[in-house]
Design an enzyme around this catalytic site. Structure first.
Site, PDB file in Angstrom:
ATOM      1  N   HIS A  25       0.854  -1.191   0.000  1.00 35.45           N
ATOM      2  CA  HIS A  25       0.000   0.000   0.000  1.00 35.45           C
ATOM      3  C   HIS A  25       0.888   1.237   0.000  1.00 35.45           C
ATOM      4  CE1 HIS A  25      -3.575  -2.418   1.815  1.00 35.45           C
ATOM      5  NE2 HIS A  25      -3.582  -2.436   0.497  1.00 35.45           N
ATOM      6  N   ALA A  26       0.739   2.057  -1.039  1.00 32.03           N
ATOM      7  CA  ALA A  26       1.723   3.090  -1.338  1.00 32.03           C
ATOM      8  C   ALA A  26       1.862   4.147  -0.256  1.00 32.03           C
ATOM      9  CB  ALA A  26       1.360   3.753  -2.666  1.00 32.03           C
ATOM     10  N   ARG A  27       0.803   4.458   0.448  1.00 33.08           N
ATOM     11  CA  ARG A  27       0.852   5.560   1.410  1.00 33.08           C
ATOM     12  C   ARG A  27       1.429   5.156   2.762  1.00 33.08           C
ATOM     13  NH1 ARG A  27      -5.669   6.125   1.771  1.00 33.08           N
ATOM     14  NH2 ARG A  27      -6.150   4.393   3.171  1.00 33.08           N
ATOM     15  N   GLU A  28       1.704   3.873   2.950  1.00 30.80           N
ATOM     16  CA  GLU A  28       2.170   3.379   4.244  1.00 30.80           C
ATOM     17  C   GLU A  28       3.694   3.430   4.292  1.00 30.80           C
ATOM     18  OE1 GLU A  28       0.142  -0.393   4.537  1.00 30.80           O
ATOM     19  OE2 GLU A  28      -1.831   0.568   4.542  1.00 30.80           O
TER      20      GLU A  28
ATOM     21  N   GLU B 259       0.492  -4.967  11.163  1.00 31.86           N
ATOM     22  CA  GLU B 259       0.133  -3.541  11.158  1.00 31.86           C
ATOM     23  C   GLU B 259       1.008  -2.816  12.169  1.00 31.86           C
ATOM     24  OE1 GLU B 259      -1.867  -2.006   9.190  1.00 31.86           O
ATOM     25  OE2 GLU B 259      -3.169  -3.537   8.309  1.00 31.86           O
TER      26      GLU B 259
END
Length: 423
Positions: free
Chosen positions: A182-185, A385
């Protein structure tokens, strides 16, 4: 001095323009029944979700973004369904501009010190690939860089194999870790790079390389990652345009693109959804890299971890229906082992890690890497996470060092668990 001032104002202009689309957008923390929160996933941009409290059954918290145009209608929706909410960020654009300033300051400091890769800022795709190549050149007997494929937009996806026996000892278990699906993480890639550093550069525990082979993919979604730096900080998906409707809604959620109950979720079928699963399972070249790595080493793969942010959770299968795999007890025990090691180093204000079945802890999901890797035969598979502290998913650069160090403690504990069971 004049050049520095000009560059600074050019940076400010870029930051303001890039984040203008989020001017006035606000973040709200929701609390409510898991079923209600889960039903929002395909309708709103849920930046994270986690159990509301361990003592509350089937209650979740979720962080959602609301634009000024839709805020009031959604707040009424929450009121009607007894979902409580509170505003936690008043202007998302301003928060992103603050983040840019902090990163720029940290990068300038790193340049002055002559460091290649440090743990107090974020780096771009090419810098990360150059770093991997440099490690392979410096440690040729331990590190091999593999160039398996190009991303949709033509960027090189690299991963490292770490082995004292060049992957030739078929008795050694393999641990596979990926980051930045996931690019924004953003914080996930520094964690992956730090794991490599601890195994190779600092070599803090020789047993972990003598007895285990490692495959680490630090930046699985380079197109999306670069897009978050240049255009849209909240972009999550890939940047592909190979599906119907892709001109208006490009990209696929990489963690819905795996072939495990793919195509069974109505909310993932919409190309404009943030959790769009793609036109077919493994449609994305970035996700095929992970698939091929797993399949190539399946006979020896003992553990798979996909790094995500945020929520302080180790989540295991089956996320599509809430039942447990046949080795559910071992999955839970290994997860608790890793979570306990992380918690022992966490900051005082960090919530303790939650370990559990993904559907029971959160809500149903399909097409995830965690479930697919368990289905094809890797015994211990997790979505990890990472923590966000009070900064939620947008982890300031100065927190990176804390997160990479505590997470390494968990990974090392998990690796020793693998040694004890599969070694």
């Amino acid at each position: 001095m004049k050049r520095v001032v000009i560059c600074f104002f050019a940076f400010l202009a870029l930051a303001y323009g890039r984040h203008e689309k989020y001017e006035g957008h606000q973040l709200f923390q929701l609390s409510g029944p898991a079923r209600e929160i889960g039903s929002l996933e395909g309708k709103l941009d849920i930046l994270s979700a986690k159990p509301a409290a361990r003592v509350e059954s089937n209650q979740l918290q979720a962080l959602v973004r609301l634009s000024p145009e839709v805020k009031q209608q959604w707040l009424r929706y929450f009121d009607e369904r007894q979902i409580t909410y509170k505003k936690v960020v008043d202007n998302l654009a301003e928060a992103f501009r603050d983040e840019d300033s902090q990163i720029e300051a940290a990068r300038e400091s790193a340049k002055r010190s002559g460091r290649n890769i440090g743990w107090d800022t974020y780096y771009r795709h090419q810098e990360i690939n150059d770093h991997l190549d440099a490690l392979a050149a410096q440690y040729p007997n331990l590190v091999t860089v593999i160039n398996p494929a190009l991303s949709y937009e033509g960027r090189q996806i690299k991963y490292v194999r770490i082995s004292t026996t060049r992957f030739e000892d078929l008795r050694k278990p393999v641990i596979i870790i990926d980051a930045m699906v996931h690019a924004r993480e953003w914080v996930t890639t520094p964690v992956a790079l730090y794991i490599i550093n601890q195994l190779v550069v600092d070599a803090v525990d020789s047993q972990l390389t003598q007895d285990i082979d490692w495959i680490i993919i630090p930046l699985a979604n380079p197109d999306g990652y670069e897009y978050t730096h240049d255009e849209d900080r909240l972009w999550r998906k890939t940047r592909s345009k190979s599906h119907p409707g892709s001109d208006q809604c490009p990209g696929v959620d990489g963690n819905r693109n795996f072939d495990h109950y793919w195509g069974t979720s109505e909310s993932s079928a919409n190309p404009c959804s943030i959790i769009y699963e793609g036109p077919s399972a493994f449609s994305e070249p970035e996700i095929r890299v992970i698939r091929d790595v797993v399949n190539q080493h399946l006979e020896r793969a003992a553990m798979y971890i996909s790094l995500h942010s945020y929520g302080n959770m180790f989540l295991y299968a089956w996320g599509n229906n809430g039942t447990l795999p046949s080795n559910g007890l071992a999955l839970h025990l290994a997860g608790v082992t890793m979570a306990t090691a992380i918690d022992s180093l966490a900051l005082d204000n960090a919530p303790r890690y939650v370990v559990g079945n993904a559907a029971q802890v959160l809500y149903f999901t399909s097409g995830t890497s965690r479930d697919w890797t368990r289905a094809v035969g890797i015994p211990l598979t997790y979505t990890l996470e990472l923590p966000g502290y009070e900064y939620l998913f947008e982890v300031p650069a100065q927190y990176v060092e804390q997160i990479v160090k505590e997470t390494w403690a968990g990974i090392a504990a998990g690796a020793h668990y693998v040694r004890s069971i599969f070694g």
